[in-house]
Write an enzyme that holds these catalytic residues in place. Structure first.
Site, PDB file in Angstrom:
ATOM      1  N   GLU A   1      30.804  -7.303  -5.184  1.00 28.60           N
ATOM      2  CA  GLU A   1      30.197  -6.476  -4.150  1.00 28.60           C
ATOM      3  C   GLU A   1      28.799  -6.074  -4.587  1.00 28.60           C
ATOM      4  OE1 GLU A   1      30.912  -2.502  -1.406  1.00 28.60           O
ATOM      5  OE2 GLU A   1      32.271  -2.890  -3.078  1.00 28.60           O
TER       6      GLU A   1
ATOM      7  N   GLU B   1      34.184   0.430   6.414  1.00 31.61           N
ATOM      8  CA  GLU B   1      34.167   1.382   5.304  1.00 31.61           C
ATOM      9  C   GLU B   1      33.352   2.602   5.717  1.00 31.61           C
ATOM     10  OE1 GLU B   1      33.573   0.940   0.557  1.00 31.61           O
ATOM     11  OE2 GLU B   1      31.842   0.388   1.763  1.00 31.61           O
TER      12      GLU B   1
END
Length: 305
Positions: free
Chosen positions: A149, A243
């Site tokens: 990520e 998210e």
């Protein structure tokens, strides 16, 4: 219709991963219409993997696990003892993801999650490559993949851009190491939402969708239209996970690490329902536009006689 599975981060519903918190997150994820629950392993010592796996299976949900490291267990450190602690934590987290039934483990696997006071050292980067190469080989034996990520400069000094992530993945050298793009971080570090997606191409394994302020989708300034079109350009069919964080849902550790200081929303289930509708609609419209464009004959460049 889009072929992408849609996910939601558990911190939309619960601050930790104790049995009751996980059960609630699973219930609300299913109710909101998502396919995947992403569990952060910051609270892994409270997680009952066998029970959670059974509940996920009963709900028909897939699971993805994510985490960052601490400065006391940082694989980008120059200190061999600190690196060893980080490597052990990553090994345990990979196994826990497997025990939950997951096949994808992602996050800032390469460093602590926090503001660094200096650039990454040559030795620290070599430590990252060595640890993640070993972890990737271990993951292959479990039929799993890893995600890198890409996080912003205030959360890591290892990789901040898609180009940097690709270089790191190349150096690790294992084909089960994939790139994880996150719109929140891209907004800070990338020039736009199109070129990084095209650059990563078929090495993209996971996507986080979050607003510039991590609140309701569509309430900020991010150009999600160009992002979804770029994903369509590369025929991305992988997971897309919403998210969002608010101080309404507090993790004792992660809320501080991510600087979640204010309430951007109060009702997690309502936020999740909105996000699912937003994502499904955006993907459907993007798919329809792509289909229409493909089926429209190109204009002739010759004069009609």
């Amino acid at each position: 219709m889009s072929s992408n599975s849609l996910g939601v981060h558990a911190l939309v519903f619960s601050g930790g991963t104790g049995p009751a918190e996980v059960s609630y997150a699973i219930e609300q994820t299913k109710k909101a219409g998502f396919d995947i629950l992403e569990l952060s392993l910051h609270d892994a010592h409270n997680l009952d993997a066998a029970s959670a796996r059974a509940e996920l299976h009963a709900a028909g949900l897939d699971v993805v696990c994510s985490r960052g490291l601490s400065f006391q267990a940082d694989v980008s450190s120059d200190d061999p003892a600190v690196v060893a602690l980080g490597a052990a934590l990553l090994h345990d987290s990979l196994q826990l993801t497997h025990d939950l039934g997951g096949t994808f483990f992602t996050g800032a696997l390469y460093s602590a999650l926090g503001k660094y006071s200096a650039p990454l050292s040559t030795r620290g980067r070599a430590n990252v490559v060595a640890v993640l190469r070993d972890l990737a080989v271990e993951a292959q034996g479990l039929g799993m993949s890893l995600g890198l990520e890409i996080c912003n400069r205030y959360e890591t000094n290892v990789i901040n851009t898609a180009a940097g992530a690709l270089t790191l993945a190349d150096d690790i050298g294992e084909n089960n190491v994939l790139i994880h793009l996150d719109s929140y971080h891209m907004n800070i570090e990338e020039d736009d939402f199109v070129r990084p997606v095209h650059l990563v191409g078929d090495r993209l394994g996971y996507v986080h969708i979050g607003e510039n302020h991590r609140g309701y989708l569509g309430s900020g300034h991010l150009d999600f239209g160009s992002f979804f079109h770029a994903l369509a350009d590369i025929d991305y069919t992988g997971p897309i996970t919403f998210e969002s964080f608010s101080s309404a849902i507090v993790s004792p550790t992660l809320s501080n690490d991510l600087a979640i200081w204010r309430n951007l929303w109060y009702d997690g289930p309502a936020l999740a329902r909105h996000a699912h509708t937003y994502l499904a609609t955006a993907l459907e419209s993007t798919h329809a536009e792509s289909t229409d464009a493909a089926s429209t004959p190109a204009e002739s460049t010759h004069a009609e006689w």
